[in-house]
Design a protein around this motif. Sequence first.
Motif, mmCIF file in Angstrom:
data_model
loop_
_atom_site.group_PDB
_atom_site.id
_atom_site.type_symbol
_atom_site.label_atom_id
_atom_site.label_comp_id
_atom_site.label_asym_id
_atom_site.label_seq_id
_atom_site.Cartn_x
_atom_site.Cartn_y
_atom_site.Cartn_z
ATOM 1 N N ALA A 437 0.936 -1.028 0.142
ATOM 2 C CA ALA A 437 -0.041 -0.029 0.092
ATOM 3 C C ALA A 437 0.973 1.071 -0.066
ATOM 4 N N GLN A 439 0.384 5.786 0.372
ATOM 5 C CA GLN A 439 -0.365 6.805 0.846
ATOM 6 C C GLN A 439 -0.096 8.037 0.207
ATOM 7 N N TYR A 441 -1.052 11.877 -0.287
ATOM 8 C CA TYR A 441 -1.739 13.072 0.444
ATOM 9 C C TYR A 441 -1.976 14.297 -0.638
ATOM 10 N N SER A 448 -6.060 12.477 2.074
ATOM 11 C CA SER A 448 -5.281 11.580 1.732
ATOM 12 C C SER A 448 -5.945 10.356 1.103
ATOM 13 N N ARG A 449 -5.265 9.212 0.219
ATOM 14 C CA ARG A 449 -5.949 8.271 -0.267
ATOM 15 C C ARG A 449 -4.782 6.951 -0.135
ATOM 16 N N ILE A 450 -5.426 5.960 0.121
ATOM 17 C CA ILE A 450 -4.348 4.702 0.221
ATOM 18 C C ILE A 450 -4.705 4.014 -1.041
ATOM 19 N N THR A 466 3.602 9.637 1.231
ATOM 20 C CA THR A 466 4.138 9.694 2.496
ATOM 21 C C THR A 466 5.238 8.777 2.672
ATOM 22 N N SER A 528 -7.034 3.352 6.620
ATOM 23 C CA SER A 528 -6.411 4.614 6.743
ATOM 24 C C SER A 528 -5.549 4.571 8.181
ATOM 25 N N PHE A 531 -1.132 3.706 8.007
ATOM 26 C CA PHE A 531 -0.320 4.734 8.172
ATOM 27 C C PHE A 531 -0.353 5.557 9.099
ATOM 28 N N SER A 532 -1.439 5.105 10.293
ATOM 29 C CA SER A 532 -1.379 6.039 11.727
ATOM 30 C C SER A 532 -0.143 5.884 12.473
ATOM 31 N N ASN A 584 -2.884 0.205 14.174
ATOM 32 C CA ASN A 584 -2.737 0.033 12.889
ATOM 33 C C ASN A 584 -3.061 -1.359 12.376
#
Length: 810
Positions: A437, A439, A441, A448-450, A466, A528, A531-532, A584
């Motif tokens: 994946a 990310q 932004y 943001s989109r994954i 990211t 989401s 990537f937290s 995550n």
Amino acid sequence: KSITRVERGPKTFVREDHMKVLLGPEPMIIIPPRHYCIVSNPVVRSEDGSVVTDGYGQAKLQHGDQDIRFTQEPFPLYPGEQLAQKVTPLQVLPPNRALHIRAIRDFVDSDTKKKHQAGDEWILEGPCTYIPRIDVEIVATINAIILGPNQALLLRAKREFVDRQGNTRKAGEEWLWSEEGAYIPYADEEVIKTLKAIILTEKIAIHLSAKRTFVDTFGKERKAGAEWLVTIKETSTYTPGVFETVIGEVPVTTLSKQQYCVVLDPIDPFTGEPQLGKRELRKGELSFFLRPGESMPGGVRKVHVLGEEDGVLVRALLPFGDKRPGDKWMVTGPCEYIPPVELDIIETRRVIPLDENEGIYVRDTHTGKVRAVIGESYMLKPFEELWAKELPPAVESLLNRDFDASADRAAGTQAPRSLSARDKASVVTYRVPHNAAVQVYDYKENKSRIVFGPELVLLGPDDQFTLLNLSGGRPKKEKAIRSLVLLLGPDFMTDIITVETADHARLALTLSYNWKFDVNRKDPESASKLFSVPDFVGTACKAIASRVRGSVAQIPFDEFHRESAGLIREAVFGKQEFLVFSANNLVITSVDIQSVEPVDQKTRDSLMKSVQLAIEITTTSQEATARHEAERREQEAKGKLERQKIQDEAAAEKERANLLLLQALSAAIESTGHSKAEAHARAEAGEIQGSSAVNLARLRAQAMKIQADAELTQTLAAQEAELEHLKSIDLLEISKAERLAGIDSNKFKSMVKTIGPDTIQAIARAGPEMQAKLLQGLGVQSLLITDGNSPINLFNTANGLVGVNPTHHQ
């Protein structure tokens, strides 16, 4: 009286007592024709040529003077006279040579009646004979300078005089002499140097500058400081004048059909004045020389050949039609385009071909907005330009490397392969690998989109990746790995942690964790969370290490050594099957203990002793078990061997009985079979002898038949060969006879033909006619001569002779 005199011969001189002979007798000086000599302190002569004496009879002398004497009667030197120069031939000047003469006293030339003053200089040109004078001296001998084609002499006047062309020259004035042939400079002029003419061609012109105002060789007035060109149109060769300076050579500028140029400050062809600030467009085919003051900014340019996908962006420098200065627009093809002088070409543009997954960043220069054009061929508008997208250096470095996030994940920030630099105006693309994946932004929309792989990411103008800074190495270190991709697993990570037991034994544990992300790709909230946590590796390893240290700290070393695997799994997972990080959605599925090593030396020695003791106990136990097993197997083998021996002996006895029975049967068969075999053998021998005798008789008969047939065949062959031989000989004889007959016939025919029928007839008639004449002369009517060996039948002969016609013999 001390008077010295000269006595000239021929005479007899008688010296008196009061006289003294000072010199002599000496021969007189003889001057041949075309010779001369110089006498110093000559005697004074009267108008009639006699020597002038004083009152005492002493010859008067011109002291300090000289006298040049030419061909004359022999003469002596009077007392006081000296021969300053011996008899010398007169100097003959050939053509192209001259003498530079200077007057040392005032005199009047008797030939030209010209009065010369002391210091005057002139030249005497050959061919002639120079007659020396006391009043002049020779300064130098001058050789003529030969001027060839395209040569000239630069002359300078020493003093004011009139040159060969009748022009009055002032002292210091310079001029050129360019006539071909020999040139002897006057005494009042000097040659500075010989100049060679510059050869002008269609490709070369010379750039000249005027030192002062003058009129050139073409009759044009040139102002001081003026510059101009001389080309082959004016002359093929040119020698710069004394008031001209050659600045340099100017090459021709040639334009082909596909070329043009712009000339700045062109020269007006009518007035010859520069048109300052004006621009002139010149197109090919054309050849010209840049005049002084003209310039060609940009040089020779190629005509812009525009195809269907080409265009040029032009800007107006001056008002052009309805366009104002500064306006921009596009000129598109297909065409050949030469910009007018009022326009300037900013750049050449082409249609940019873009694939479905390719794009460019375009900025509108009016509004400043940037957009991405993707998946279509596009040509920039006049108010558009390519925009360079800047990325952080770390992201730029990762994009420029051939980095496989899955295969090269252990390489950290160092990758062995590097690609070429990125085109910053092209849309940034990144291929997200399978089960990974990325990310992205958007800083403009703050969203943001994954993107899950496999997928191709295209960044918009405001999008950024990211960057993940993950921990790596053993033990884990922060920011050891940089990546744009987050792998979703399953995968493993290895860490080294240090623990301490309840009895203070410090151990280094190498643990390997299997992990994966439990994510629902269709749920944006679940995606989401990936990537937290910026560094999920470091966070997970720290959390697991904390649990392991807390659990190991409660038990002693011996217990941990015996049950380390279970204790660590219980510390990590507890009573659950997996360890889940809800922040995550990271799931730890298993823990593998790769090694356990003591940290301090005391613990390492204790552990080594325990291990050695355990190894010794295990080894002793294994040895005893192996020994007991070997003894048991040996006893079993001995029992089997004895039993096998008994079985083998019984079988041997049984086979021996069978052997004796067979031997008895064999003896009986042998006694009966011997007699039968002998009778049978005798019968077969007789039969073989009889058949052999029959076969032998048959073979002998066949051999005799074959021999007889062979002899018959040989006889027949010999007879046939002999017949063929005789036949061949006969044929050869017949052929030989036919050829000889033909040869004789041809010979006879040739002889008859050569001799002729008349000649043969004459030969045949010559013998009988002569005999007839002889017999007629003898009176004999007939005559027969024979010998006794050849009898003649006279009866028949007589019959033949009777009644013979006398004319028959004729």
